[in-house]
Scaffold this motif. Sequence first.
Motif, PDB file in Angstrom:
ATOM      1  N   SER A  63       0.855  -1.151   0.039  1.00 18.13           N
ATOM      2  CA  SER A  63      -0.027   0.030  -0.058  1.00 18.13           C
ATOM      3  C   SER A  63       0.851   1.183   0.222  1.00 18.13           C
ATOM      4  N   GLY A  64       2.058   1.258  -0.026  1.00 10.82           N
ATOM      5  CA  GLY A  64       3.014   2.069   0.097  1.00 10.82           C
ATOM      6  C   GLY A  64       3.237   3.205  -1.124  1.00 10.82           C
ATOM      7  N   ILE A  65       2.885   4.366  -1.038  1.00  6.64           N
ATOM      8  CA  ILE A  65       3.130   5.125  -2.340  1.00  6.64           C
ATOM      9  C   ILE A  65       4.236   6.473  -1.863  1.00  6.64           C
ATOM     10  N   TRP A  66       4.874   6.778  -2.836  1.00  2.36           N
ATOM     11  CA  TRP A  66       5.824   7.959  -2.593  1.00  2.36           C
ATOM     12  C   TRP A  66       6.013   8.779  -4.051  1.00  2.36           C
ATOM     13  N   SER A  67       6.627   9.933  -3.904  1.00  5.28           N
ATOM     14  CA  SER A  67       6.666  10.584  -4.976  1.00  5.28           C
ATOM     15  C   SER A  67       7.824  11.683  -4.892  1.00  5.28           C
ATOM     16  N   ILE A  68       8.854  12.016  -5.537  1.00  3.72           N
ATOM     17  CA  ILE A  68       9.824  13.067  -5.501  1.00  3.72           C
ATOM     18  C   ILE A  68       9.863  13.706  -6.685  1.00  3.72           C
ATOM     19  N   GLY A  69      10.171  15.070  -6.576  1.00  2.00           N
ATOM     20  CA  GLY A  69      10.026  15.990  -7.806  1.00  2.00           C
ATOM     21  C   GLY A  69      11.192  17.033  -7.803  1.00  2.00           C
ATOM     22  N   PHE A  70      11.287  17.537  -8.772  1.00  2.59           N
ATOM     23  CA  PHE A  70      12.215  18.733  -8.821  1.00  2.59           C
ATOM     24  C   PHE A  70      11.667  19.807  -9.637  1.00  2.59           C
ATOM     25  N   GLY A  71      11.343  21.256  -9.223  1.00  9.66           N
ATOM     26  CA  GLY A  71      10.465  22.045 -10.065  1.00  9.66           C
ATOM     27  C   GLY A  71      11.501  23.195 -10.344  1.00  9.66           C
TER      28      GLY A  71
END
Length: 470
Positions: A332-340
């Motif tokens: 059920s784990g979710i994650w996200s990483i981003g650069f703007g």
Amino acid sequence: MSLRVCVLAGVCLLGGCTLGPDYERPAMDLPKAYTEPDVGTTAPVPSEWWKLYGDTTLNELVAAALERNADIRLAVARIEEADANLRAANAAFLPEIDLGGNANRTRSSTTTALPLPSGIPAVRNDVRLALSTSFELDFWGRLRRSAEAVRAQLLATRYAGDIVALTLEGLTAQSYFALRSLDAQLIVTRETLATREDALAYVRARAKGGVASELEVAQAEGARADIATQLKDLQRQRVLIEHQLATLAGRLDLAVATGDLRTLPMPPLPPAGLPSALLERRPDIQQAEQQLVSANAQIGVAKAAMFPTLSLTGFAGGESARLSTLLNDRGSGIWSIGFGLNLPIFDAGRYRALTDAAVARQHQAVAGYQKAVETGFREVADALVTVRLTSSSEEDYQMSVDAARRALRLSRMRYEAGYSPFLEVLDAQRTANTSELAALRNRQSLLSATVDLMKALGGGWSADRAGMKP
């Protein structure tokens, strides 16, 4: 190796550069010292300068004003607001972490052209819980310049509070001296009233004996009525000054016992060659300089807006059809990483105009600082001149009082001996009363001038801190 490269790149991004000019204090073309002749000694004056007058009532009034006056409370509230603004500006250097969650129960149609795949129920639950963050990389120093500007505004607000306190101290002291001056004038006026009542009784007695005329009686009665009216006017002025002191001290039921201005001592005054560097201690000049520091930092903030904004975003959490497996089930784990990156391409000159406006505000702050310094220099010079000349006038006023008293005594002796008319006695009475009141008002002006000098120097001074040789 790749990890080291990433760490190094992150350090470079976080360090970055800072746009905008660094602050430098404007040069001021002022004389190094005041040229006023010696008016005092090198004795230091403490920050609680009003205690030098040795009056317990004055000390209590100033203490009450600094504690209870509404302007002081307003200044404290503004300082608290500025301190909160600085903490908010410093918080921008750290990432903000938010907790978000939602729970949905939905039903999908089973009669559409594309039915649901087998095994997927029409009614489904969706529970989601995640931590999210957003962090702007201060590559161009926008956040640092913003914090610098807010920090300077905090200091300016604190100095503004010092201005309020110094102004309140001076106003309380000068109002108190005005009250004591009126007390002394009331004493003199009552003595004059008693003298004129005696003169009226004497003239009436002479008129009954046929020696004096009714004209002389009328003149004596008029002189007595004039001084009685003057006494009532002085009493009115004293009540009004007492009300003013009550407002300053925050005690509307204040009642100040009578006193005498002539018992107050003169505080120590600065000597000749007082350095103009003492002006740096004035809170209004320090406030103007901090406003200049803030305006200077705002130029960097405006320039940074023309460059790309770099930010990191991300979130991590869990999503499941059941609440019981939201955090337990590894699937059920979710994650996200981003650069703007956000870079203005076409703004029709908007950011350039905002930068020019920030530069113009900095020029205004420079002019304000220069004006504050020049005004401070003039106020100290004016106070030194006023103290010296008013002090030197005391002897002349005392000679005038002594001469008027002697003339009054001689005129009465000549009138009683029949050598001069009663009109000479009336003129001598008026002259004596005017001279005594003028001497008292000069004494009040001298004490008020010492207060102006203390305020102009920022409240107290010492030869050591001023760089003077004792």
